[in-house]
Design a protein around this motif. Structure first.
Motif, PDB file in Angstrom:
ATOM      1  N   VAL A  89       0.945  -1.576  -0.060  1.00 59.18           N
ATOM      2  CA  VAL A  89      -0.321   0.058  -0.251  1.00 59.18           C
ATOM      3  C   VAL A  89       0.956   1.147  -0.076  1.00 59.18           C
ATOM      4  N   VAL A  90       1.607   1.060   0.631  1.00 58.01           N
ATOM      5  CA  VAL A  90       2.759   2.510   0.839  1.00 58.01           C
ATOM      6  C   VAL A  90       3.625   1.916  -0.693  1.00 58.01           C
ATOM      7  N   ASN A  91       3.256   2.721  -2.097  1.00 56.60           N
ATOM      8  CA  ASN A  91       3.976   2.559  -2.949  1.00 56.60           C
ATOM      9  C   ASN A  91       4.907   3.684  -3.414  1.00 56.60           C
ATOM     10  N   MET A  92       4.802   5.175  -3.130  1.00 60.44           N
ATOM     11  CA  MET A  92       5.728   6.052  -2.789  1.00 60.44           C
ATOM     12  C   MET A  92       7.067   4.891  -2.604  1.00 60.44           C
ATOM     13  N   THR A  93       8.439   5.685  -2.833  1.00 56.54           N
ATOM     14  CA  THR A  93       9.141   5.639  -2.414  1.00 56.54           C
ATOM     15  C   THR A  93      10.312   6.371  -1.331  1.00 56.54           C
ATOM     16  N   SER A  94      10.539   6.508  -0.541  1.00 55.30           N
ATOM     17  CA  SER A  94      10.610   7.907   0.795  1.00 55.30           C
ATOM     18  C   SER A  94      11.390   8.635  -0.039  1.00 55.30           C
ATOM     19  N   ARG A  95      11.776   9.135  -1.016  1.00 55.43           N
ATOM     20  CA  ARG A  95      12.360  10.231  -1.616  1.00 55.43           C
ATOM     21  C   ARG A  95      11.498  10.950  -1.732  1.00 55.43           C
ATOM     22  N   GLU A  96      10.361   9.904  -2.672  1.00 55.87           N
ATOM     23  CA  GLU A  96       9.383  10.827  -2.748  1.00 55.87           C
ATOM     24  C   GLU A  96       7.979  11.060  -1.966  1.00 55.87           C
ATOM     25  N   LEU A  97       8.158  10.241  -0.742  1.00 52.57           N
ATOM     26  CA  LEU A  97       7.475  10.783  -0.067  1.00 52.57           C
ATOM     27  C   LEU A  97       7.491  12.227   1.230  1.00 52.57           C
ATOM     28  N   ALA A  98       9.009  11.695   1.195  1.00 51.36           N
ATOM     29  CA  ALA A  98       9.625  12.756   1.518  1.00 51.36           C
ATOM     30  C   ALA A  98       9.948  14.304   0.828  1.00 51.36           C
TER      31      ALA A  98
ATOM     32  N   GLU B  25       8.941  27.325   5.190  1.00 51.00           N
ATOM     33  CA  GLU B  25       8.974  25.904   4.994  1.00 51.00           C
ATOM     34  C   GLU B  25       8.872  25.495   6.544  1.00 51.00           C
ATOM     35  N   ALA B  26       8.763  24.244   6.883  1.00 49.53           N
ATOM     36  CA  ALA B  26       9.163  23.356   8.062  1.00 49.53           C
ATOM     37  C   ALA B  26      10.481  23.088   7.802  1.00 49.53           C
ATOM     38  N   LEU B  27      10.680  21.848   9.000  1.00 47.37           N
ATOM     39  CA  LEU B  27      12.400  22.443   9.178  1.00 47.37           C
ATOM     40  C   LEU B  27      11.547  20.396   8.544  1.00 47.37           C
ATOM     41  N   PRO B  28      12.679  20.261   7.573  1.00 47.17           N
ATOM     42  CA  PRO B  28      12.551  18.772   6.598  1.00 47.17           C
ATOM     43  C   PRO B  28      12.403  17.659   7.806  1.00 47.17           C
ATOM     44  N   ASP B  29      12.740  17.789   8.960  1.00 46.63           N
ATOM     45  CA  ASP B  29      12.390  16.406   9.959  1.00 46.63           C
ATOM     46  C   ASP B  29      11.040  16.847  10.331  1.00 46.63           C
ATOM     47  N   GLN B  30      10.150  18.250  10.422  1.00 44.12           N
ATOM     48  CA  GLN B  30       8.822  18.140  10.984  1.00 44.12           C
ATOM     49  C   GLN B  30       8.219  18.753   9.862  1.00 44.12           C
ATOM     50  N   ALA B  31       8.770  18.180   8.930  1.00 38.82           N
ATOM     51  CA  ALA B  31       7.354  18.557   7.718  1.00 38.82           C
ATOM     52  C   ALA B  31       6.336  17.679   7.560  1.00 38.82           C
TER      53      ALA B  31
ATOM     54  N   THR C 145       2.807  15.256   8.034  1.00 36.77           N
ATOM     55  CA  THR C 145       1.784  15.322   9.470  1.00 36.77           C
ATOM     56  C   THR C 145       2.766  13.732   9.841  1.00 36.77           C
ATOM     57  N   PRO C 146       2.465  14.162  11.851  1.00 36.21           N
ATOM     58  CA  PRO C 146       3.363  12.487  12.202  1.00 36.21           C
ATOM     59  C   PRO C 146       3.115  11.626  11.493  1.00 36.21           C
ATOM     60  N   THR C 147       1.877  10.933  11.463  1.00 32.30           N
ATOM     61  CA  THR C 147       2.181  10.235  10.457  1.00 32.30           C
ATOM     62  C   THR C 147       2.689   9.761   9.772  1.00 32.30           C
ATOM     63  N   GLY C 148       2.440  11.250   8.553  1.00 36.35           N
ATOM     64  CA  GLY C 148       3.511  10.601   7.146  1.00 36.35           C
ATOM     65  C   GLY C 148       5.372  10.930   7.513  1.00 36.35           C
ATOM     66  N   ARG C 149       5.361  11.649   8.610  1.00 31.27           N
ATOM     67  CA  ARG C 149       6.634  11.262   9.680  1.00 31.27           C
ATOM     68  C   ARG C 149       7.294  10.558   9.894  1.00 31.27           C
ATOM     69  N   HIS C 150       5.747   9.646  10.618  1.00 34.01           N
ATOM     70  CA  HIS C 150       6.294   7.803  11.168  1.00 34.01           C
ATOM     71  C   HIS C 150       6.553   6.859   9.753  1.00 34.01           C
ATOM     72  N   VAL C 151       5.744   7.474   9.128  1.00 33.11           N
ATOM     73  CA  VAL C 151       6.085   6.029   7.640  1.00 33.11           C
ATOM     74  C   VAL C 151       7.087   6.355   6.896  1.00 33.11           C
ATOM     75  N   LEU C 152       8.342   7.660   6.615  1.00 32.44           N
ATOM     76  CA  LEU C 152       9.082   7.728   6.052  1.00 32.44           C
ATOM     77  C   LEU C 152       9.597   7.423   6.634  1.00 32.44           C
TER      78      LEU C 152
ATOM     79  N   HIS D 273      -3.615  13.699  -1.960  1.00 32.58           N
ATOM     80  CA  HIS D 273      -3.210  14.599  -1.274  1.00 32.58           C
ATOM     81  C   HIS D 273      -3.023  13.726   0.196  1.00 32.58           C
ATOM     82  N   LYS D 274      -4.137  13.472   0.576  1.00 31.67           N
ATOM     83  CA  LYS D 274      -4.599  12.801   2.109  1.00 31.67           C
ATOM     84  C   LYS D 274      -3.913  11.067   1.189  1.00 31.67           C
ATOM     85  N   LEU D 275      -4.337  10.536   0.860  1.00 32.67           N
ATOM     86  CA  LEU D 275      -3.483   9.300   0.920  1.00 32.67           C
ATOM     87  C   LEU D 275      -2.408   9.370   0.394  1.00 32.67           C
ATOM     88  N   MET D 276      -1.316  10.322  -0.442  1.00 36.15           N
ATOM     89  CA  MET D 276       0.203  10.779  -0.239  1.00 36.15           C
ATOM     90  C   MET D 276       0.781  10.646   0.882  1.00 36.15           C
ATOM     91  N   SER D 277      -0.170  11.794   2.231  1.00 35.17           N
ATOM     92  CA  SER D 277       1.004  11.649   3.292  1.00 35.17           C
ATOM     93  C   SER D 277       0.865  10.417   3.831  1.00 35.17           C
TER      94      SER D 277
END
Length: 109
Positions: A15-24, A37-43, A45-52, A96-100
């Protein structure tokens, strides 16, 4: 060490079909606005950052919290999509919600 079963590991990576680079890149894009712009490590949602973070780990390094997030993401994507995950266009905000959380509905699974 926390054991992640094969089924969850495979489903999450299906289901996570984006690469880590695409997601970041996506999380940074979504967090940027006209003011700053948010700091890269804070960009993103919390869930999106956790998936990354999960994408950057080896399976043997995953925690119980990682497992909880993986299960949540699989349930969320499957609730929004058909089981076949065939590429499908939809409303931009839906995509966009799913991509997050690392799933681009326009990409083949």
């Amino acid at each position: 060490m926390h054991e992640i079963d094969d089924e969850l590991w495979d489903e999450f990576h299906r289901v996570v079909n984006m690469t880590s680079r695409e997601l970041a890149d996506w999380l940074r894009t979504r967090s940027a606005d006209d003011e700053d712009e948010a700091l890269p490590d804070q960009a993103g949602t919390p869930t999106g950052r956790h998936v990354l973070g999960i994408l950057g780990k080896r399976r043997t390094d995953l925690t119980a919290e990682d497992e909880r997030v993986m299960r949540s993401v699989v349930r969320r994507v499957e609730a929004e999509r058909r089981d076949d995950l065939e590429p499908v266009a939809g409303e931009a905000h839906w995509r966009h919600k799913l991509m997050s959380v690392g799933h681009d509905p326009l990409k083949p699974a």
